[in-house]
Design a protein around this motif. Structure first.
Motif, PDB file in Angstrom:
ATOM      1  N   ASP A   5       0.822  -1.221   0.000  1.00 44.25           N
ATOM      2  CA  ASP A   5       0.000   0.000   0.000  1.00 44.25           C
ATOM      3  C   ASP A   5       0.852   1.266   0.000  1.00 44.25           C
ATOM      4  O   ASP A   5       0.341   2.365  -0.198  1.00 44.25           O
ATOM      5  N   ASN A   7       3.415   3.843  -1.589  1.00 40.89           N
ATOM      6  CA  ASN A   7       3.811   4.230  -2.941  1.00 40.89           C
ATOM      7  C   ASN A   7       5.271   3.873  -3.193  1.00 40.89           C
ATOM      8  O   ASN A   7       6.130   4.113  -2.345  1.00 40.89           O
ATOM      9  N   SER A   8       5.536   3.334  -4.362  1.00 40.24           N
ATOM     10  CA  SER A   8       6.879   2.944  -4.760  1.00 40.24           C
ATOM     11  C   SER A   8       7.552   4.093  -5.508  1.00 40.24           C
ATOM     12  O   SER A   8       6.909   4.796  -6.277  1.00 40.24           O
ATOM     13  N   LYS A   9       8.875   4.254  -5.269  1.00 39.36           N
ATOM     14  CA  LYS A   9       9.660   5.280  -5.958  1.00 39.36           C
ATOM     15  C   LYS A   9      10.892   4.618  -6.560  1.00 39.36           C
ATOM     16  O   LYS A   9      11.577   3.857  -5.882  1.00 39.36           O
ATOM     17  N   ARG A  18       9.946   1.191  -1.357  1.00 43.44           N
ATOM     18  CA  ARG A  18       8.815   1.635  -0.530  1.00 43.44           C
ATOM     19  C   ARG A  18       9.425   1.906   0.843  1.00 43.44           C
ATOM     20  O   ARG A  18      10.162   1.066   1.360  1.00 43.44           O
TER      21      ARG A  18
END
Length: 103
Positions: A5, A7-9, A18
């Protein structure tokens, strides 16, 4: 909270993270694509790296080893380190203090 859940960068090409930030440390949950390179660098943060899936080659202070699930690596403050994903990987890093640039 579920890890998926968050957000991935993409921080470095092929390294998607994450991040969970606490008052004194950061946990990074990485998904790394096979063949992705981690350029040599150092930082003042202490770091642990745990491979949870795949194989990751890491060089710390000139010593190269291959890490697999169940491996944990301690990286002292200011140690030069680099790496390469030999397969698709999942890696969990803990940084102390907080990695402000990952916020």
């Amino acid at each position: 909270m579920e890890i998926n859940d968050i957000n991935s960068k993409e921080i470095i090409k092929g390294f998607n993270g994450r991040f969970v930030h606490m008052e004194t440390f950061t946990i990074a949950f990485w998904e790394v694509k096979k063949g992705s390179d981690l350029p040599e660098h150092s930082h003042f943060h202490e770091q642990t790296t745990q491979v949870t899936e795949g194989e990751f080659e890491m060089t710390v202070n000139g010593i190269t080893k291959i890490y697999k699930p169940g491996s944990i690596l301690k990286i002292p403050s200011l140690a030069k380190h680099s790496g390469k994903a030999l397969t698709d990987c999942k890696i969990t890093d803990v940084f102390c203090p907080v990695r402000e640039e990952y916020k």
